[in-house]
Design an enzyme around this catalytic site. Structure first.
Site, PDB file in Angstrom:
ATOM      1  N   HIS B 266       0.833  -1.206   0.000  1.00  0.00           N
ATOM      2  CA  HIS B 266       0.000   0.000   0.000  1.00  0.00           C
ATOM      3  C   HIS B 266       0.877   1.269   0.000  1.00  0.00           C
ATOM      4  O   HIS B 266       0.719   2.152  -0.854  1.00  0.00           O
ATOM      5  CB  HIS B 266      -0.890  -0.040   1.253  1.00  0.00           C
ATOM      6  CG  HIS B 266      -1.825   1.110   1.395  1.00  0.00           C
ATOM      7  ND1 HIS B 266      -3.149   1.047   1.028  1.00  0.00           N
ATOM      8  CD2 HIS B 266      -1.639   2.364   1.881  1.00  0.00           C
ATOM      9  CE1 HIS B 266      -3.738   2.209   1.273  1.00  0.00           C
ATOM     10  NE2 HIS B 266      -2.840   3.032   1.793  1.00  0.00           N
ATOM     11  N   GLU B 267       1.820   1.318   0.937  1.00  0.00           N
ATOM     12  CA  GLU B 267       2.641   2.525   1.044  1.00  0.00           C
ATOM     13  C   GLU B 267       3.561   2.675  -0.174  1.00  0.00           C
ATOM     14  O   GLU B 267       3.863   3.791  -0.596  1.00  0.00           O
ATOM     15  CB  GLU B 267       3.455   2.518   2.339  1.00  0.00           C
ATOM     16  CG  GLU B 267       2.615   2.448   3.621  1.00  0.00           C
ATOM     17  CD  GLU B 267       1.537   3.521   3.721  1.00  0.00           C
ATOM     18  OE1 GLU B 267       1.703   4.603   3.123  1.00  0.00           O
ATOM     19  OE2 GLU B 267       0.505   3.252   4.386  1.00  0.00           O
ATOM     20  N   GLU B 296      -4.734   7.758  -2.814  1.00  0.00           N
ATOM     21  CA  GLU B 296      -5.245   6.485  -2.288  1.00  0.00           C
ATOM     22  C   GLU B 296      -5.537   5.509  -3.431  1.00  0.00           C
ATOM     23  O   GLU B 296      -5.393   4.303  -3.264  1.00  0.00           O
ATOM     24  CB  GLU B 296      -6.505   6.751  -1.453  1.00  0.00           C
ATOM     25  CG  GLU B 296      -6.979   5.574  -0.634  1.00  0.00           C
ATOM     26  CD  GLU B 296      -6.102   5.241   0.578  1.00  0.00           C
ATOM     27  OE1 GLU B 296      -5.147   6.002   0.874  1.00  0.00           O
ATOM     28  OE2 GLU B 296      -6.364   4.208   1.211  1.00  0.00           O
TER      29      GLU B 296
END
Lengths: 503, 503
Positions: B266-267, B296
């Site tokens: 995700h990061e 996002e």
């Protein structure tokens, strides 16, 4: 404005200046430990910005006006009061900062930054010729910098005074001459004895075990990990990122125990000094160790007078041997003690032993003074270096890399004012330690029992807590009851090394 | 001044503002990763200082004058030009910053900081009563903040607009209503099927192996470790410390594979976006991802659409199993794929699966709007939360800890404007991915072969390189040729989860 309002406004401004410096320190710490290579250019710009913002605020004429307004009130509280010290030290910093025009500071910063980058390539390439024109400019700029500060006896006193408030070329020359006269016979006597065996230090020492052992020792010293950290870097350093955050770094070689361990002890000495400064001084220029020399006295005291002593290892050798059973197999505490105190002439200052180290410093101090005074041309520096280290230590550098190019100081900063503090630190470390021993009585027994509380308490009371309230000579006087003297240091070296070498 | 001189002066000022923000980011990163506990108070003060210096410079009336002078020249270069975008986006930031009085910003910052510290104690203590008066003030201040920005249709549009330039309450409400209508039948259908078995994710997963595996995957994605790092923290995040230095953090639980791995993916999605912005935009407000939602969309795209897909694991499951042979013994790639895509109603947003996650977001969005509009008293929030999660997801929180106290957003910032971006990101992630698949043809085959270059290239070309030049709706339009739509997202969820659950 009332005195209270002036004082409160001045302190608020000083707090912001300190906060900017701490922010800069965070960026510097990160740059030396964790920053990825890709971040270098942006980081350089960020650092330059923070530095110039701090400088701008420190040279704001309002600072001078607050100081003028507060001086009578502060002096009335007596020279030892926090208020008087704050006004006195801030005035000193303010005067020094405002005497130098910003345009000159920019020119100097740009030049030293370019010289540093060139040196990073030139040293491995053994290329003195590439550095020669840059060093010539550095010498010229160092002279110009000194000239902005009038009223000193010797034109280069201001450069020393910057690192060592209250010290002069004449004082350093006298101390060094006396010290040399005491050191040379000791070095000659040791030179006639068989060289110590230190092969036990070059076995297999896994990094994580070195780290754990070093951490255990400095925790026992009293370095507070709740207000600090230990990380890895290429060139070990200590840095204060704010009250409650004083970090150290070290490096490890898996085939060398000594470098990582003694670097850790050394930096922890610097760090404990910063950790124990009176919190009431936070946010002011007083919230730092007082001079480079006094700072070095604390790193050297914990590294050498404690960390290379026999009582220390009578306690710590067993756990060390349990950590590295194979590498230290067959070596007892006395053999280990001899190994870590091996004296031998060498080419590189940072590798030098306690005894010969100071000759490396004197060589640099004399050569840089000669360059500043125009007696030595930069072009002739390598030859002068060669001649001097041959006559002082009997060794000859095979190249510039381990000769005149070895130290960053002249290539990443100015020429003059830095090296003397290493030897001043050595001298003071012994004088402080002798006074602590007198006051604490059974200091060796305490160290032999792994107890450092009383020593640290003494150092905190006499030195650490005061921050920059007192100058180096004042701190020596207050802590030891004597003025600065080389006698305790020569006595320490002779009483340690003569028996060690059976002289 | 000439256009050139104005532009150059504006850019110089913007560069310094960006450098101050980056310095602040370094201090924040350090605070969340390595700072010792003792440094907290000083660090808070340092951060506040850097933040106020940046704000001061951004609200300097000279910025407005430069923008006025440059607007005609910039607009003449066309709306897609760097110059026009720079003037447009800087004007937006400048207007937003100058509309809010510094005294209000100070009050808000002090309050949210106090509320955050109180929440850190109140959440583990399950003490909603302690937070109630603080949250009431936060709601009040959030209303006041919104009121500084006139000219919007709904009084809380400015709060959304702050995170999602160009989005409004009405647009979000419409999107969310459509999405809910599509999600509920899918969730109901899945609810009638046996729950997926994910016990294979809760074995013994040593931290250093999790770290190595995660690092290998994100390096394959294209995250550049020469311009970044991966460290540990309590709450994973991505941060840009300057061009060439974009870092990610994650956390590991030794009995849970999923949290650390998918946080890393995700990061890395956020980080690749920042790493691939056109270097020509450096030192300007354009040198960041455009909105929280588009950001996002990239973290979720790499985490979910790539990282939780079957093709991805057809390549990566073998190395994963080789890394954790015992924990994954007896689980094949299909069993693993079902485990990491288990759908089940849950109490905590951050633990929720892809399908139910959005209901958590809608619940928060509706409740915060009710609080802002005065329809819901803070005192009644826990009850309203309880009722809503029971009716939406069929679960009932046993306490406030996993109920209305679970998210930091309302307690460490304002109420309103944050949560919608998570679901907007989900929606856009599927729309971008569908367009990439159309353009790249054999995307699944590429992912199944462990190749991400074409996908990353497409994303860079369509999204990353532009930074903030375009708004979220503009980026969607330019990247996909369509306006923002929930259809690709619903299609993705249905075509993935219906077969998975044999519906």
């Amino acid at each position: 404005m009332s005195v209270d309002a002036n004082f409160s406004e001045l302190k608020q401004r000083l707090q912001a200046i300190e906060d900017l410096r701490c922010a800069e320190a965070v960026l510097n710490w990160d740059q030396s430990t964790y920053m990825p290579a890709g971040g270098a250019e942006a980081r350089g710009r960020q650092l330059a910005l923070l530095s110039s913002l701090g400088h701008e605020r420190m040279t704001d004429p309002m600072i001078g006006r607050f100081l003028d307004a507060l001086t009578p009130w502060a002096e009335a509280q007596g020279p030892d009061s926090d208020a008087a010290a704050l006004v006195r030290v801030t005035r000193r910093d303010y005067d020094r900062a405002t005497r130098v025009p910003p345009s000159f500071m920019r020119k100097l910063t740009e030049h030293t930054s370019a010289a540093y980058h060139a040196w990073q390539r030139a040293r491995p390439a053994n290329d003195f010729a590439a550095m020669r024109p840059l060093l010539e400019t550095t010498v010229e700029l160092s002279r110009e910098l000194a000239a902005f500060h009038p009223g000193y006896a010797h034109p280069f006193d201001p450069l020393i005074d910057l690192a060592e408030d209250g010290m002069t070329v004449a004082m350093v020359r006298t101390l060094f001459a006396e010290l040399r006269a005491g050191l040379v016979p000791l070095i000659e006597d040791i030179g006639r004895r068989p060289i110590a065996d230190d092969t036990c230090l070059t076995g297999d020492f896994p990094e994580h075990k070195q780290r754990n052992f070093g951490e255990t020792v400095v925790r026992a010293f009293g370095y507070d990990f709740g207000c600090g950290r230990l990380d890895k870097t290429a060139h070990p350093f200590m840095v204060k990122l704010g009250r409650g955050d004083v970090r150290i770094t070290t490096r490890y070689r898996s085939n060398d125990l000594s470098d990582g361990l003694f670097s850790t002890l050394h930096e922890a000495g610097h760090a404990m000094y910063e950790q124990e400064i009176d919190g009431a001084l936070e946010g002011t220029p007083l919230f730092h160790g007082t001079t480079a020399g006094v700072h070095e006295s604390q790193s050297r005291l914990w590294e050498n007078l404690v960390g290379r002593s026999l009582p220390f290892w009578q306690h710590w050798y067993a756990p060390l041997k349990a950590t590295f059973p194979q590498a230290l197999d067959g070596t007892d505490v006395h053999g280990f003690y001899r190994a870590i105190n091996k004296v031998a002439p060498s080419l590189v200052r940072t590798d030098a032993d306690e005894v010969t180290y100071n000759l490396h410093v004197m060589l640099r101090f004399d050569l840089e003074l000669d360059m500043l005074e125009g007696k030595l041309a930069v072009a002739d520096l390598p030859e002068a270096w060669h001649a001097r280290i041959k006559s002082d230590l009997g060794v000859a550098p095979p190249d510039h890399r381990d000769g005149a190019l070895q130290d960053v100081h002249w290539y990443g900063g100015i020429v003059g004012g830095a090296f003397q503090s290493y030897t001043l630190g050595n001298i003071m470390s012994a004088q402080f330690f002798a006074a602590a021993r007198r006051d604490l009585g059974d200091l060796d027994a305490q160290i032999g029992a792994g107890e450092f509380g009383a020593l640290r308490g003494w150092l905190t009371d006499r030195i650490y807590r005061h921050g920059r309230k007192f100058t180096a000579p004042e701190i020596v006087e207050r802590a030891t009851g004597e003025s600065l003297s080389i006698a305790p240091y020569l006595s320490y070296l002779n009483s340690k090394y003569r028996p060690l070498y059976g002289i």
